[in-house]
Design a protein around this motif. Structure first.
Motif, PDB file in Angstrom:
ATOM      1  N   GLY B  12       0.472  -1.379   0.023  1.00 22.37           N
ATOM      2  CA  GLY B  12       0.207  -0.253  -0.026  1.00 22.37           C
ATOM      3  C   GLY B  12       0.361   1.137   0.048  1.00 22.37           C
ATOM      4  N   LEU B  13       1.625   1.059   1.005  1.00 13.72           N
ATOM      5  CA  LEU B  13       2.899   2.432   0.763  1.00 13.72           C
ATOM      6  C   LEU B  13       3.866   2.611  -0.888  1.00 13.72           C
ATOM      7  CD1 LEU B  13       4.662   2.565   4.029  1.00 13.72           C
ATOM      8  CD2 LEU B  13       3.188   3.992   3.725  1.00 13.72           C
ATOM      9  N   TYR B  14       3.733   1.808  -1.071  1.00 18.08           N
ATOM     10  CA  TYR B  14       4.692   1.654  -2.103  1.00 18.08           C
ATOM     11  C   TYR B  14       3.697   2.030  -3.432  1.00 18.08           C
ATOM     12  CZ  TYR B  14       7.166   0.578  -6.824  1.00 18.08           C
ATOM     13  OH  TYR B  14       7.006   1.317  -8.100  1.00 18.08           O
ATOM     14  N   TYR B  15       2.917   1.482  -3.536  1.00 21.57           N
ATOM     15  CA  TYR B  15       1.643   1.992  -4.983  1.00 21.57           C
ATOM     16  C   TYR B  15       1.090   3.273  -4.269  1.00 21.57           C
ATOM     17  CZ  TYR B  15       2.126  -2.210  -7.361  1.00 21.57           C
ATOM     18  OH  TYR B  15       2.517  -3.106  -7.532  1.00 21.57           O
ATOM     19  N   GLY B  16       0.693   3.825  -3.464  1.00 18.87           N
ATOM     20  CA  GLY B  16       0.325   4.884  -2.753  1.00 18.87           C
ATOM     21  C   GLY B  16       1.411   6.422  -3.131  1.00 18.87           C
ATOM     22  N   ALA B  17       2.751   6.097  -2.674  1.00 21.28           N
ATOM     23  CA  ALA B  17       3.508   6.786  -3.186  1.00 21.28           C
ATOM     24  C   ALA B  17       3.764   7.265  -4.692  1.00 21.28           C
ATOM     25  CB  ALA B  17       4.945   6.173  -2.435  1.00 21.28           C
ATOM     26  N   MET B  18       3.622   6.211  -5.035  1.00 24.14           N
ATOM     27  CA  MET B  18       3.638   6.312  -6.585  1.00 24.14           C
ATOM     28  C   MET B  18       3.116   6.947  -7.437  1.00 24.14           C
ATOM     29  SD  MET B  18       6.654   4.579  -7.603  1.00 24.14           S
ATOM     30  CE  MET B  18       6.652   4.238  -9.695  1.00 24.14           C
ATOM     31  N   LEU B  19       1.435   6.964  -6.963  1.00 22.52           N
ATOM     32  CA  LEU B  19       0.193   7.614  -7.441  1.00 22.52           C
ATOM     33  C   LEU B  19       0.652   9.092  -7.354  1.00 22.52           C
ATOM     34  CD1 LEU B  19      -2.831   5.125  -6.882  1.00 22.52           C
ATOM     35  CD2 LEU B  19      -1.377   5.406  -8.966  1.00 22.52           C
ATOM     36  N   GLN B  20       0.753   9.148  -5.544  1.00 19.09           N
ATOM     37  CA  GLN B  20       1.117  10.658  -5.452  1.00 19.09           C
ATOM     38  C   GLN B  20       1.695  11.597  -5.963  1.00 19.09           C
ATOM     39  OE1 GLN B  20       0.959  11.075  -0.709  1.00 19.09           O
ATOM     40  NE2 GLN B  20       2.006  13.051  -1.239  1.00 19.09           N
ATOM     41  N   ARG B  21       2.887  10.347  -6.234  1.00 19.04           N
ATOM     42  CA  ARG B  21       4.309  11.603  -6.947  1.00 19.04           C
ATOM     43  C   ARG B  21       3.796  11.683  -8.560  1.00 19.04           C
ATOM     44  NH1 ARG B  21       9.741   8.850  -8.722  1.00 19.04           N
ATOM     45  NH2 ARG B  21       8.515   7.346  -9.593  1.00 19.04           N
ATOM     46  N   SER B  22       2.618  11.324  -8.587  1.00 20.98           N
ATOM     47  CA  SER B  22       2.206  11.527 -10.243  1.00 20.98           C
ATOM     48  C   SER B  22       1.357  12.704 -10.111  1.00 20.98           C
ATOM     49  CB  SER B  22       2.122  10.366 -10.815  1.00 20.98           C
ATOM     50  OG  SER B  22      -0.267  10.085 -10.055  1.00 20.98           O
ATOM     51  N   GLY B  23       1.033  13.059  -8.916  1.00 20.94           N
ATOM     52  CA  GLY B  23       0.158  14.059  -8.847  1.00 20.94           C
ATOM     53  C   GLY B  23      -1.152  13.814  -8.153  1.00 20.94           C
ATOM     54  N   LEU B  24      -1.517  12.567  -7.783  1.00 19.66           N
ATOM     55  CA  LEU B  24      -3.184  12.455  -7.790  1.00 19.66           C
ATOM     56  C   LEU B  24      -3.127  12.770  -6.588  1.00 19.66           C
ATOM     57  CD1 LEU B  24      -3.776   8.809 -10.069  1.00 19.66           C
ATOM     58  CD2 LEU B  24      -4.165  10.631  -9.834  1.00 19.66           C
ATOM     59  N   ASP B  25      -3.889  12.576  -6.178  1.00 21.86           N
ATOM     60  CA  ASP B  25      -4.775  13.086  -4.042  1.00 21.86           C
ATOM     61  C   ASP B  25      -4.974  12.015  -3.463  1.00 21.86           C
ATOM     62  OD1 ASP B  25      -6.080  14.093  -1.714  1.00 21.86           O
ATOM     63  OD2 ASP B  25      -7.843  14.932  -2.665  1.00 21.86           O
ATOM     64  N   VAL B  26      -3.739  11.153  -2.798  1.00 17.54           N
ATOM     65  CA  VAL B  26      -3.800  10.224  -1.747  1.00 17.54           C
ATOM     66  C   VAL B  26      -3.950   9.792  -0.265  1.00 17.54           C
ATOM     67  CG1 VAL B  26      -2.246   7.187  -1.790  1.00 17.54           C
ATOM     68  CG2 VAL B  26      -2.321   8.696  -3.517  1.00 17.54           C
ATOM     69  N   CYS B  27      -5.293   9.887   0.117  1.00 13.33           N
ATOM     70  CA  CYS B  27      -5.023   9.623   1.462  1.00 13.33           C
ATOM     71  C   CYS B  27      -4.876   7.970   2.162  1.00 13.33           C
ATOM     72  CB  CYS B  27      -6.156   9.956   2.144  1.00 13.33           C
ATOM     73  SG  CYS B  27      -7.118  10.987   1.780  1.00 13.33           S
ATOM     74  N   PHE B  28      -3.900   8.033   2.998  1.00 13.11           N
ATOM     75  CA  PHE B  28      -3.207   6.534   3.746  1.00 13.11           C
ATOM     76  C   PHE B  28      -3.363   6.533   5.483  1.00 13.11           C
ATOM     77  CE2 PHE B  28       0.421   6.279   0.574  1.00 13.11           C
ATOM     78  CZ  PHE B  28       0.606   6.861   0.602  1.00 13.11           C
ATOM     79  N   LEU B  29      -4.274   4.885   5.343  1.00  9.17           N
ATOM     80  CA  LEU B  29      -4.955   4.919   6.617  1.00  9.17           C
ATOM     81  C   LEU B  29      -3.063   4.193   7.458  1.00  9.17           C
ATOM     82  CD1 LEU B  29      -7.181   5.228   8.516  1.00  9.17           C
ATOM     83  CD2 LEU B  29      -8.174   2.817   7.250  1.00  9.17           C
ATOM     84  N   LEU B  30      -3.041   5.268   8.047  1.00 11.00           N
ATOM     85  CA  LEU B  30      -1.887   4.446   8.897  1.00 11.00           C
ATOM     86  C   LEU B  30      -1.877   3.961  10.677  1.00 11.00           C
ATOM     87  CD1 LEU B  30       0.712   7.058   6.843  1.00 11.00           C
ATOM     88  CD2 LEU B  30       0.159   4.656   6.840  1.00 11.00           C
ATOM     89  N   ARG B  31      -0.990   3.134  10.262  1.00  9.06           N
ATOM     90  CA  ARG B  31      -1.392   2.682  11.964  1.00  9.06           C
ATOM     91  C   ARG B  31       0.335   2.567  12.603  1.00  9.06           C
ATOM     92  NH1 ARG B  31      -4.647  -3.206  11.987  1.00  9.06           N
ATOM     93  NH2 ARG B  31      -3.113  -3.125  10.322  1.00  9.06           N
ATOM     94  N   ARG B  32       1.042   1.086  11.968  1.00  5.65           N
ATOM     95  CA  ARG B  32       2.378   1.850  12.645  1.00  5.65           C
ATOM     96  C   ARG B  32       3.456   2.845  12.604  1.00  5.65           C
ATOM     97  NH1 ARG B  32       7.886  -1.551  10.503  1.00  5.65           N
ATOM     98  NH2 ARG B  32       7.313   0.049   8.991  1.00  5.65           N
ATOM     99  N   ASP B  33       3.116   3.091  10.919  1.00  7.37           N
ATOM    100  CA  ASP B  33       3.894   4.181  10.306  1.00  7.37           C
ATOM    101  C   ASP B  33       3.899   5.947  10.327  1.00  7.37           C
ATOM    102  OD1 ASP B  33       5.421   1.760   9.646  1.00  7.37           O
ATOM    103  OD2 ASP B  33       6.089   2.946   7.533  1.00  7.37           O
ATOM    104  N   TYR B  34       2.108   5.785  11.098  1.00  7.51           N
ATOM    105  CA  TYR B  34       1.420   6.926  11.506  1.00  7.51           C
ATOM    106  C   TYR B  34       1.979   8.191  11.772  1.00  7.51           C
ATOM    107  CZ  TYR B  34      -1.306  11.354  12.103  1.00  7.51           C
ATOM    108  OH  TYR B  34      -1.982  11.681  12.443  1.00  7.51           O
TER     109      TYR B  34
END
Lengths: 306, 306
Positions: B12-34
């Motif tokens: 989830g972190l990897y694909y979310g990061a790639m999508l955000q880097r391309s300019g998309l609006d990405v929200c991450f639901l986090l536990r350990r890494d919050y």
């Protein structure tokens, strides 16, 4: 009668001690326990009552023992390559050899080296392990079924069975050693194999919910392999597998030898308990797919752990 | 378009990061890494070049995120019982859901809770793991094959595939999601299962001498199970299994996710990767005996380790 014990691990030490206590002349070929036993004797901690043997005929080499009337072999089968060298000095014209090793192929190996007419095999139902050097622990059972490699019942096999019984070891001579060996494999293959692979004792395997049925399926495959060998009479799959499982349900967290071997980093007895039975089944036209898979999983793990 | 990532592990972190880097609006639901990500951003260490995202929309609860246009699910399947609760606040009238989870049964579960028309599934061919909090490591691959749960190719699935491609993630929309899922199982069942059971990576499994053939046999069973499902076209057993093994021969000591799960003491994804595929095969009249045995060995070990 002069008896030599080769492979004096838990099994060899226990049966040797029982025979010596009954008044027989027993020589032990020792490695790990030599120093402790020559200086301090052998302590047997047994569920039937502890006993202590102050004087043990302990030897480091077979040459020091010389020719024996009976050689009892308790070597782990993964040491079979050393068997010829270890035993040759013990073998005279009249020497009989009784192998109590696990699995298949041991009698054949001895027969090839020393002549088939000398060879008997026995299946030991023994729960035992070694304690500190000089101590052997007998946890339960101890019964032996023995028979001739190349014949049915003989005066010799009856006499050897009586010798064990006189020493307090329940023992019967059987007419069909191969059937007895395969019957033992019906237990050994699932319980030794699964316990070593999963690190679980027999009680965990039977109560865990996922492996009990697998135990039964493995047993039925082994019985099919056995019944293709032309035994004196067939093993009944449903009845015998049920008996074996019921028997094992009564064991309280017993750890099969192969589980202990793996936990202690020793090689596993895979040839005698898996590879040779698989070959014999295939040669008789029977596949044992689950047994084959279990073997490869164990052998695959073995490879890497070395 | 507002994208929510649920289950922000390595995938989830990897694909979310790639999508955000391309300019998309990405929200991450986090536990350990919050904590680490809200204070220090997200570091991506990738074989394709590292990058760093200073600002991440990180949330602790789905209520804080609210309704999204697309929810990407990367939860481990053994957490599927929490899925409904985690996702309900994110689902509006037009929300689409793309599950990138392993194995079978995930789309059905989402369809039951939120309606089949929303649901897409994707198979991620991604080698990634989490580093310290705030860091995700992309070790190789990354390709996604995605498709509709309840339909063939649609403008929506094509558009989602293009969105990933625009973000630098190779992605294709497939007409038959079930076929794609089963094809992935042809790899996952032997390699995830055997690596977790034996503690060996894919290279050890393929070069150890005892398990390479077992990998192939397991693959052929899965392919038989797959071909009984009425897929759009059949998978060719010998050809596809050979391709999968050849592909894996080129991986350098890759550790499948289930091996890592077991080593790190997490539950295993046994339902999605084993139990449900076994049920579907049986329902279609196909037994997968080696797959079944592997499942029971894994489940048996799982039981005790808990």
């Amino acid at each position: 009668m002069r008896i030599a014990i080769v492979g004096a691990g838990a099994l060899g030490l226990y049966y040797g001690a029982m025979l010596q206590r009954s008044g027989l002349d027993v020589c032990f070929l020792l490695r790990r326990d030599y120093q402790a036993i020559t200086t301090g004797g052998l302590q047997v901690r047994s569920v039937n009552g502890d006993f202590y043997l102050a004087q043990i005929k302990a030897f480091r080499t077979p040459q020091e023992i010389g020719v024996a009337d009976l050689v009892i072999v308790g070597l782990k089968t993964f040491s079979n390559a050393q068997m010829g060298e270890l035993m040759r000095p013990l073998i005279g014209k009249e020497t009989a050899i009784l192998t109590l090793q696990n699995g298949l192929g041991n009698e054949e190996l001895l027969a090839e080296s020393f002549g088939p007419e000398r060879v008997l095999g026995g299946i030991a139902f023994l729960c035992s392990n070694r304690g500190e050097p000089g101590v052997v622990c007998h946890l339960g059972e101890g019964r032996i079924r023995l028979g001739e490699f190349g014949a049915g019942l003989t005066p010799r096999s009856e006499k050897l069975a009586a010798m064990f019984r006189d020493a307090g070891v329940p023992c019967e001579a059987v007419a069909d050693l191969r059937r007895a060996r395969w019957e033992k494999l019906v237990w050994n293959i699932p319980f030794n194999g699964l316990s070593a692979l999963l690190g679980q004792d027999v009680t965990e395997l039977l109560t865990g919910g996922h492996t009990r049925e697998l135990v039964r399926e493995l047993m039925l495959e082994v019985i099919a392999g056995a019944n293709a060998q032309g035994l004196s009479n067939e093993i009944d799959g449903p009845i015998f597998s049920k008996q074996m499982i019921t028997l094992t349900d009564q064991m309280d967290h017993y750890r099969p030898s192969m589980q202990i071997d793996r936990e202690e980093g020793r090689p596993l007895e895979l040839d005698a308990i898996f590879a040779i039975p698989l070959q014999r089944a295939v040669a008789a036209g029977v596949t044992m797919p689950r047994v084959d898979m279990l073997y490869r999983l164990l052998a695959g793990g073995e490879k890497i752990s070395c």
